[in-house]
Scaffold this motif. Sequence first.
Motif, mmCIF file in Angstrom:
data_model
loop_
_atom_site.group_PDB
_atom_site.id
_atom_site.type_symbol
_atom_site.label_atom_id
_atom_site.label_comp_id
_atom_site.label_asym_id
_atom_site.label_seq_id
_atom_site.Cartn_x
_atom_site.Cartn_y
_atom_site.Cartn_z
ATOM 1 N N ALA A 107 -28.618 8.705 4.827
ATOM 2 C CA ALA A 107 -28.481 9.157 6.225
ATOM 3 C C ALA A 107 -28.923 10.614 6.376
ATOM 4 O O ALA A 107 -29.647 10.951 7.320
ATOM 5 N N THR A 108 -28.536 11.469 5.409
ATOM 6 C CA THR A 108 -28.937 12.875 5.554
ATOM 7 C C THR A 108 -30.442 13.026 5.343
ATOM 8 O O THR A 108 -31.095 13.842 5.989
ATOM 9 N N ALA A 109 -30.993 12.181 4.440
ATOM 10 C CA ALA A 109 -32.442 12.235 4.219
ATOM 11 C C ALA A 109 -33.164 11.843 5.504
ATOM 12 O O ALA A 109 -34.134 12.486 5.918
ATOM 13 N N PHE A 110 -32.667 10.808 6.188
ATOM 14 C CA PHE A 110 -33.274 10.320 7.427
ATOM 15 C C PHE A 110 -33.204 11.399 8.515
ATOM 16 O O PHE A 110 -34.182 11.687 9.205
ATOM 17 N N ARG A 111 -32.021 12.033 8.599
ATOM 18 C CA ARG A 111 -31.847 13.107 9.586
ATOM 19 C C ARG A 111 -32.840 14.243 9.331
ATOM 20 O O ARG A 111 -33.426 14.803 10.225
ATOM 21 N N ARG A 112 -33.053 14.501 8.022
ATOM 22 C CA ARG A 112 -33.964 15.582 7.637
ATOM 23 C C ARG A 112 -35.385 15.253 8.088
ATOM 24 O O ARG A 112 -36.113 16.089 8.601
ATOM 25 N N ILE A 113 -35.752 13.963 7.932
ATOM 26 C CA ILE A 113 -37.100 13.541 8.328
ATOM 27 C C ILE A 113 -37.251 13.714 9.839
ATOM 28 O O ILE A 113 -38.240 14.260 10.331
ATOM 29 N N LEU A 114 -36.222 13.270 10.595
ATOM 30 C CA LEU A 114 -36.273 13.382 12.061
ATOM 31 C C LEU A 114 -36.420 14.837 12.479
ATOM 32 O O LEU A 114 -37.165 15.163 13.391
ATOM 33 N N LYS A 115 -35.676 15.717 11.778
ATOM 34 C CA LYS A 115 -35.725 17.134 12.154
ATOM 35 C C LYS A 115 -36.896 17.864 11.493
ATOM 36 O O LYS A 115 -37.019 19.076 11.608
ATOM 37 N N ARG A 116 -37.708 17.121 10.754
ATOM 38 C CA ARG A 116 -38.845 17.687 10.026
ATOM 39 C C ARG A 116 -38.435 18.862 9.129
ATOM 40 O O ARG A 116 -39.102 19.886 9.071
ATOM 41 N N GLN A 117 -37.266 18.671 8.493
ATOM 42 C CA GLN A 117 -36.813 19.723 7.583
ATOM 43 C C GLN A 117 -37.413 19.517 6.200
ATOM 44 O O GLN A 117 -37.760 18.405 5.829
ATOM 45 N N ASP A 118 -37.469 20.589 5.429
ATOM 46 C CA ASP A 118 -37.949 20.491 4.055
ATOM 47 C C ASP A 118 -36.918 19.777 3.212
ATOM 48 O O ASP A 118 -35.756 19.692 3.574
ATOM 49 N N ARG A 119 -37.373 19.299 2.061
ATOM 50 C CA ARG A 119 -36.435 18.732 1.077
ATOM 51 C C ARG A 119 -35.437 19.806 0.669
ATOM 52 O O ARG A 119 -35.777 20.990 0.706
ATOM 53 N N PRO A 120 -34.222 19.405 0.298
ATOM 54 C CA PRO A 120 -33.293 20.425 -0.181
ATOM 55 C C PRO A 120 -33.853 21.069 -1.446
ATOM 56 O O PRO A 120 -34.489 20.404 -2.251
ATOM 57 N N THR A 121 -33.630 22.357 -1.559
ATOM 58 C CA THR A 121 -34.155 23.028 -2.743
ATOM 59 C C THR A 121 -33.209 22.810 -3.916
ATOM 60 O O THR A 121 -32.010 22.683 -3.733
ATOM 61 N N ILE A 122 -33.794 22.763 -5.089
ATOM 62 C CA ILE A 122 -32.977 22.613 -6.299
ATOM 63 C C ILE A 122 -32.679 24.012 -6.822
ATOM 64 O O ILE A 122 -33.606 24.806 -7.023
ATOM 65 N N ARG A 123 -31.388 24.285 -6.981
ATOM 66 C CA ARG A 123 -31.014 25.583 -7.550
ATOM 67 C C ARG A 123 -30.538 25.407 -8.972
ATOM 68 O O ARG A 123 -29.900 24.416 -9.284
ATOM 69 N N GLU A 124 -30.882 26.361 -9.805
ATOM 70 C CA GLU A 124 -30.458 26.254 -11.201
ATOM 71 C C GLU A 124 -29.305 27.193 -11.473
ATOM 72 O O GLU A 124 -29.306 28.336 -11.008
ATOM 73 N N VAL A 125 -28.302 26.686 -12.167
ATOM 74 C CA VAL A 125 -27.210 27.559 -12.606
ATOM 75 C C VAL A 125 -27.288 27.637 -14.133
ATOM 76 O O VAL A 125 -27.102 26.641 -14.827
ATOM 77 N N HIS A 126 -27.637 28.833 -14.591
ATOM 78 C CA HIS A 126 -27.810 29.037 -16.033
ATOM 79 C C HIS A 126 -26.434 29.367 -16.619
ATOM 80 O O HIS A 126 -26.025 30.520 -16.646
ATOM 81 N N ALA A 127 -25.697 28.322 -17.045
ATOM 82 C CA ALA A 127 -24.273 28.488 -17.379
ATOM 83 C C ALA A 127 -24.040 29.044 -18.777
ATOM 84 O O ALA A 127 -23.065 29.755 -19.013
ATOM 85 N N VAL A 128 -24.928 28.721 -19.718
ATOM 86 C CA VAL A 128 -24.779 29.222 -21.090
ATOM 87 C C VAL A 128 -26.132 29.772 -21.522
ATOM 88 O O VAL A 128 -27.154 29.101 -21.394
ATOM 89 N N LYS A 129 -26.115 31.030 -21.994
ATOM 90 C CA LYS A 129 -27.391 31.723 -22.228
ATOM 91 C C LYS A 129 -27.550 32.167 -23.685
ATOM 92 O O LYS A 129 -26.812 33.038 -24.148
ATOM 93 N N ASN A 130 -28.473 31.560 -24.357
ATOM 94 C CA ASN A 130 -28.838 31.955 -25.736
ATOM 95 C C ASN A 130 -27.637 32.131 -26.655
ATOM 96 O O ASN A 130 -27.532 33.154 -27.341
ATOM 97 N N VAL A 131 -26.753 31.159 -26.662
ATOM 98 C CA VAL A 131 -25.539 31.286 -27.485
ATOM 99 C C VAL A 131 -25.787 30.744 -28.902
ATOM 100 O O VAL A 131 -26.276 29.630 -29.076
ATOM 101 N N THR A 132 -25.461 31.571 -29.879
ATOM 102 C CA THR A 132 -25.642 31.204 -31.286
ATOM 103 C C THR A 132 -24.372 31.518 -32.065
ATOM 104 O O THR A 132 -23.834 32.622 -31.938
ATOM 105 N N PHE A 133 -23.849 30.558 -32.806
ATOM 106 C CA PHE A 133 -22.715 30.817 -33.703
ATOM 107 C C PHE A 133 -22.609 29.676 -34.707
ATOM 108 O O PHE A 133 -23.217 28.621 -34.525
ATOM 109 N N THR A 134 -21.841 29.907 -35.750
ATOM 110 C CA THR A 134 -21.557 28.852 -36.723
ATOM 111 C C THR A 134 -20.050 28.759 -36.911
ATOM 112 O O THR A 134 -19.398 29.776 -37.145
ATOM 113 N N ALA A 135 -19.507 27.557 -36.770
ATOM 114 C CA ALA A 135 -18.071 27.343 -37.000
ATOM 115 C C ALA A 135 -17.907 26.639 -38.347
ATOM 116 O O ALA A 135 -18.783 25.881 -38.761
ATOM 117 N N HIS A 136 -16.793 26.923 -39.010
ATOM 118 C CA HIS A 136 -16.570 26.350 -40.338
ATOM 119 C C HIS A 136 -15.305 25.510 -40.381
ATOM 120 O O HIS A 136 -14.453 25.624 -39.502
#
Length: 269
Positions: free
Chosen positions: A46-75
Amino acid sequence: MAVAETAAPTPAAPAPASDAVPTVIADNVNIIYKVTAGSGGKGTAATAFRRILKRQDRPTIREVHAVKNVTFTAHKGDAIGLIGRNGSGKSTLLRAIAGLLPPASGAIYTGGQPSLLGVNAAMMNDLTGDRNVVLGCLAMGMTPEEIDKRYDEIVEFSGIGDFIDLPMSTYSSGMSARLKFAIASAKTHDILLVDEALATGDAEFRVRSEQKIKDLRDQAGTVFLVSHSLDVVLDTCNRAIWLDKGVLRMDGDVKEVVDAYNQEATGKR
Ligand SMILES: Nc1ncnc2c1ncn2[C@@H]1O[C@H](COP(=O)(O)OP(=O)(O)OP(=O)(O)O)[C@@H](O)[C@H]1O
């Protein structure tokens, strides 16, 4: 590419004993969630259809970079507290170690089976505590004979009492967390991942669960514990990893890491 965003204590992995057996190796792990943003509604037809009617762009994809370059060793024998402010990536990293979230880059190697014990771990709410004990134990790979042997101990440890014969839907959140913890800790895990499960129990149960985690450590397992209670982490863990906005800020002796974390928290007030 992630960079530590503030002047920080240098991440310093503790020097392991020469005979220490590695159980979890995180090698430059990055975890990225992709979420739709600015769609003005849920991603339904339904929201996609509404978007087409209103000639809106596709929703943008946002990235959430939750874990960044994590390095460790557990023993083997490590109990590692994951600490950090809200949204710093602790649960995300835990789920990745459990194999539930694939890293966008980097890799996590585990020696042994990781078991994630979260307060939201699936249980059958319509079934009694008793049936859930049996189901949970079977799901962990225990045989019916083993379950028979451990059953009384599990129920005793949970402290559920007569409620064990009632459906779990009648339990308080603390009671079901206790039962889940009792079930999960009935087995020796190679790698046990605990996400805030201890927070829901009362003080007496917390003391017993902390002892249980220490026992698991002594049985040469590896425990990861996500907790906002620094006291629980100090009492239970020998090591802590501090995550800050997804970046590993510090990795080392639990007291040193918690002290540094506290120092920054009070310094910033
Ligand atoms: N399913 C998801 N989809 C999109 N983003 C998510 C999802 N889960 C977590 N995040 C984001 O990832 C980041 C890390 O979240 P995470 O839950 O791992 O942090 P945390 O340290 O465990 O937080 P808390 O202490 O509040 O539980 C946050 O920015 C959060 O908004």
